[in-house]
Design a protein around this motif. Structure first.
Motif, mmCIF file in Angstrom:
data_model
loop_
_atom_site.group_PDB
_atom_site.id
_atom_site.type_symbol
_atom_site.label_atom_id
_atom_site.label_comp_id
_atom_site.label_asym_id
_atom_site.label_seq_id
_atom_site.Cartn_x
_atom_site.Cartn_y
_atom_site.Cartn_z
ATOM 1 N N ARG A 140 3.076 7.216 9.467
ATOM 2 C CA ARG A 140 3.581 5.714 9.977
ATOM 3 C C ARG A 140 4.279 5.724 10.941
ATOM 4 O O ARG A 140 4.274 4.817 11.726
ATOM 5 C CB ARG A 140 3.951 4.712 8.744
ATOM 6 C CG ARG A 140 4.208 3.589 8.922
ATOM 7 C CD ARG A 140 4.497 2.677 7.542
ATOM 8 N NE ARG A 140 4.994 1.303 7.979
ATOM 9 C CZ ARG A 140 6.164 0.884 8.439
ATOM 10 N NH1 ARG A 140 6.953 1.654 8.420
ATOM 11 N NH2 ARG A 140 6.173 -0.484 8.471
ATOM 12 N N ARG A 141 5.245 6.367 10.955
ATOM 13 C CA ARG A 141 6.613 6.460 11.894
ATOM 14 C C ARG A 141 6.171 7.498 13.074
ATOM 15 O O ARG A 141 7.086 7.467 14.021
ATOM 16 C CB ARG A 141 7.842 6.959 11.407
ATOM 17 C CG ARG A 141 8.248 6.131 10.009
ATOM 18 C CD ARG A 141 9.473 6.301 9.629
ATOM 19 N NE ARG A 141 9.600 5.399 8.205
ATOM 20 C CZ ARG A 141 10.590 4.323 8.268
ATOM 21 N NH1 ARG A 141 10.929 3.730 9.390
ATOM 22 N NH2 ARG A 141 10.841 3.680 7.412
ATOM 23 N N MET B 77 1.810 3.447 2.169
ATOM 24 C CA MET B 77 2.486 3.256 3.379
ATOM 25 C C MET B 77 3.803 2.663 3.351
ATOM 26 O O MET B 77 4.918 2.878 3.644
ATOM 27 C CB MET B 77 1.823 2.952 4.705
ATOM 28 C CG MET B 77 0.787 3.891 5.080
ATOM 29 S SD MET B 77 1.233 5.413 5.798
ATOM 30 C CE MET B 77 -0.149 5.951 6.720
ATOM 31 N N ARG B 78 3.642 1.299 2.683
ATOM 32 C CA ARG B 78 4.581 0.319 2.578
ATOM 33 C C ARG B 78 5.732 1.114 1.386
ATOM 34 O O ARG B 78 6.832 0.797 1.636
ATOM 35 C CB ARG B 78 4.171 -0.986 1.973
ATOM 36 C CG ARG B 78 5.110 -2.035 2.049
ATOM 37 C CD ARG B 78 5.612 -2.405 3.460
ATOM 38 N NE ARG B 78 4.431 -3.049 4.318
ATOM 39 C CZ ARG B 78 4.546 -3.555 5.479
ATOM 40 N NH1 ARG B 78 5.546 -3.185 6.327
ATOM 41 N NH2 ARG B 78 3.540 -3.826 6.034
ATOM 42 N N ASN C 176 0.810 -1.248 -0.070
ATOM 43 C CA ASN C 176 0.075 0.192 0.120
ATOM 44 C C ASN C 176 0.739 1.362 0.006
ATOM 45 O O ASN C 176 2.079 1.055 0.294
ATOM 46 C CB ASN C 176 -0.851 0.018 1.278
ATOM 47 C CG ASN C 176 -0.033 -0.319 2.531
ATOM 48 O OD1 ASN C 176 0.813 0.533 2.916
ATOM 49 N ND2 ASN C 176 -0.540 -0.994 3.475
ATOM 50 N N LEU D 139 3.092 10.243 4.328
ATOM 51 C CA LEU D 139 2.519 8.926 4.762
ATOM 52 C C LEU D 139 3.619 8.416 5.522
ATOM 53 O O LEU D 139 3.187 7.814 6.563
ATOM 54 C CB LEU D 139 2.161 8.023 3.556
ATOM 55 C CG LEU D 139 1.163 8.587 2.696
ATOM 56 C CD1 LEU D 139 0.835 7.680 1.378
ATOM 57 C CD2 LEU D 139 -0.212 8.749 3.296
ATOM 58 N N ASP D 140 4.858 8.432 5.196
ATOM 59 C CA ASP D 140 5.932 7.647 6.001
ATOM 60 C C ASP D 140 5.936 8.362 7.114
ATOM 61 O O ASP D 140 6.259 7.619 8.588
ATOM 62 C CB ASP D 140 7.308 7.702 5.239
ATOM 63 C CG ASP D 140 8.278 6.922 5.859
ATOM 64 O OD1 ASP D 140 7.752 5.932 6.330
ATOM 65 O OD2 ASP D 140 9.556 7.195 5.690
ATOM 66 N N ALA E 64 6.190 4.020 0.707
ATOM 67 C CA ALA E 64 7.037 5.176 1.182
ATOM 68 C C ALA E 64 8.159 4.581 2.144
ATOM 69 O O ALA E 64 9.152 5.324 2.325
ATOM 70 C CB ALA E 64 6.057 6.002 2.144
ATOM 71 N N SER E 65 7.842 3.540 2.851
ATOM 72 C CA SER E 65 8.867 3.030 3.642
ATOM 73 C C SER E 65 9.749 2.258 3.042
ATOM 74 O O SER E 65 11.216 2.166 3.446
ATOM 75 C CB SER E 65 8.284 1.907 4.725
ATOM 76 O OG SER E 65 7.280 2.715 5.511
#
Length: 412
Positions: A366-367, A282-283, A280, A362-363, A285-286
Motif C-alpha cells: 500500500r505504501r 490494507m486498512r 479491509n 500488505l502495508d 495493516a495501516s
C-alpha cells in the motif's frame, strides 16, 4: 544425526549454484555456514521436488525446512519429498507468501537445507493443537529437548548456539497456549516461529513433517549449531491516545462483537477516521491496535470484518482488554536498524530465517515500499515466509518481523 563432510565453498557445484541464470524457475544460494537455500516456482509438487533434487545432495544435509504456497497439494508434496529424499527429514508449512533470497514471492516452494556438518537438529509434531493442554505441549517440548541433549551431549557454551523453531496452524486459534507451553519446557532454549498461512483466504493451512501432511498441527524443531545465533523480533508502530475497550467478544473464536459498547467495526472505523465500508486488510495493516503488557506494547491485528460488524482477530482477545490504536513508523528503517544490530552482534549475518506478518506485506504494498523491503531482505540474506502470526519466546504476536539470525562462521 551422523556428521557429514562440510561442503567446500570453492567446488564447481557451488559455483554453478551461484551462477544460475535469473530466467530459470529454480534458483539456489549456498551460505557460508553450509546452509543451502533453494526455491522453485514450479506449480506442481512433482515438478517442484524434481527441481530441488537437481540442487540438493542429500548426503550432505541432515534436515530440510520447506515453506510452500497454499495452492500446492501438501499431501502430494510430502510424498514427493519422502520419495526423492529418503531418510532426509523435512519440516515445513503453507504460507501467506514466501521470502526468497531474491525477494518477496508467491506460489514458490522455498527450502532451506541444513548441513550435517555444523548443525544438529531434532523435530517433532503436535498433531492436534486444538486439543492441546499446557501439560501435553510441555511434555512434547521436554521430550524433544532430551533428544537434543542425547544427540549433542553436554556443551557448556551451548547458549548462543541453540534455538527452537515452531510452525503452527494459523487457523487453529491455539497459538498462545501452544507456544507458551513449549517455551516453558525448553528451559532457556530461545524459540521463534510463524503461524502457517493460507494466502489471504484464511481457510485451511497445512504443516509438513517427515513425508506426512497435517492440519491443525504444530511442527517443532530444535537446533544446535557451531555458528553464533540470536532470535529477535521487530515491529514498527507507536501507540496513540485513542483507546478501544473490548466490551463483548467470543474469546474461543477471537471475535470481538463490541468495542466501547458499540458494534466493533463501527467503533474501530470511527477511531481511525474511515467508514466501515473502507475496512479491509490494507486498512488494518495501516492502523493496527496494540495492548500493553509489562510496559511494552504488542500488536493484536484484525483479520477481517464479519457481516454482523464484528471483527475477527489474529490473536487472543477477551472482554475488558484495552486496545490502543497505533501509528505506524517507517517499516524499512525499523527493520534495517534491527538487522544491522544483529549483523554487528554476530560478526556478520550469514542467514536470517524470517517470519514476517502478512499485514506488513500488505502495508508495504500500500505504501509502495516493497522494493525497499526486498532490497533490505536481500542484503541481509533473509529467507522465510509471511505468516498469520509470529511467535517469540512464550508469546504469540501480530504485525511483527521475527526470526533467528545465524552469524557467519568464525575462524579460530
Amino acid at each position: 544425526m551422523n556428521p557429514g563432510t562440510e561442503p567446500d565453498a570453492t567446488t564447481g557445484r557451488e559455483a554453478a549454484l551461484r551462477n544460475i541464470r535469473p530466467d530459470q524457475r529454480t534458483k539456489a544460494r549456498m551460505h557460508a555456514s553450509g546452509v543451502l537455500s533453494v526455491w522453485s516456482s514450479a506449480r506442481t509438487p512433482q515438478a517442484a521436488v524434481a527441481d530441488l533434487v537437481a540442487h540438493v545432495d542429500a548426503a550432505l544435509y541432515g534436515q530440510m525446512l520447506a515453506f510452500f504456497p497454499p495452492s500446492m497439494d501438501a499431501e502430494a508434496l510430502g510424498r514427493e519429498f519422502a520419495a526423492a529424499f529418503p531418510g532426509l527429514p523435512v519440516a515445513g508449512c503453507s504460507t501467506a507468501g514466501e521470502i526468497t533470497p531474491d525477494g518477496i514471492a508467491a506460489d514458490t516452494v522455498v527450502v532451506l537445507a541444513l548441513p550435517r556438518c555444523g548443525f544438529r537438529v531434532v523435530t517433532d509434531v503436535i498433531p492436534d493443537v486444538r486439543a492441546l493442554t499446557v501439560e501435553s505441549g510441555a511434555a512434547t517440548a521436554r521430550r524433544l529437548r532430551a533428544a537434543l541433549e542425547r544427540l549433542c551431549g553436554e556443551r557448556p557454551d551451548a547458549a548462543g548456539h541453540r534455538f527452537g523453531l515452531i510452525l503452527i496452524d494459523g487457523m487453529s486459534y491455539r497459538e498462545e497456549t501452544c507456544v507458551s507451553a513449549v517455551a516453558m519446557a525448553l528451559d532457556g532454549i530461545p524459540i521463534v516461529g510463524g503461524s502457517a498461512g493460507d494466502g489471504l483466504s484464511f481457510g485451511t493451512t497445512a504443516q509438513l513433517h517427515n513425508g506426512a501432511a497435517f492440519r491443525n498441527a504444530a511442527v517443532l524443531m530444535l537446533v544446535e549449531t557451531d555458528h553464533p545465533v540470536e532470535v529477535f523480533r521487530n515491529d514498527n508502530f507507536s501507540p496513540t491516545d485513542r483507546k478501544l475497550v473490548v466490551t463483548r467478544c467470543d474469546p474461543e473464536r477471537r471475535i470481538v462483537h463490541e468495542l466501547n459498547a458499540e458494534p466493533a467495526a463501527q467503533a474501530y472505523a470511527a477511531a481511525v477516521g474511515v467508514g466501515t465500508g473502507d475496512l479491509n486488510p490494507m486498512r488494518f495493516a495501516s492502523h493496527p491496535v496494540v495492548v500493553r503488557i509489562g510496559g511494552n506494547y504488542y500488536c493484536r491485528s484484525i483479520q477481517r470484518v464479519n457481516p454482523d460488524d464484528s471483527l475477527s482477530f489474529f490473536c487472543a482477545i477477551d472482554d475488558g482488554v484495552v486496545l490502543t490504536v497505533a501509528r505506524p513508523r517507517d517499516l524499512v528503517s525499523s527493520a534495517e536498524a534491527e538487522l544491522s544490530r544483529l549483523d554487528q552482534a554476530l560478526g556478520g549475518l550469514d542467514l536470517v530465517i524470517g517470519f514476517d506478518c502478512v499485514l506488513r506485506r500488505l502495508d508495504a504494498a500500500r505504501r509502495r515500499i516493497r522494493p525497499r523491503v526486498e532490497e533490505l531482505y536481500r542484503r541481509h540474506n533473509v529467507t522465510g515466509f509471511f505468516t498469520y502470526g509470529e511467535q517469540f519466546g512464550g508469546m504469540h504476536l501480530n504485525q511483527t518481523f521475527s526470526g533467528v539470525a545465524i552469524g557467519r562462521p568464525r575462524t579460530h
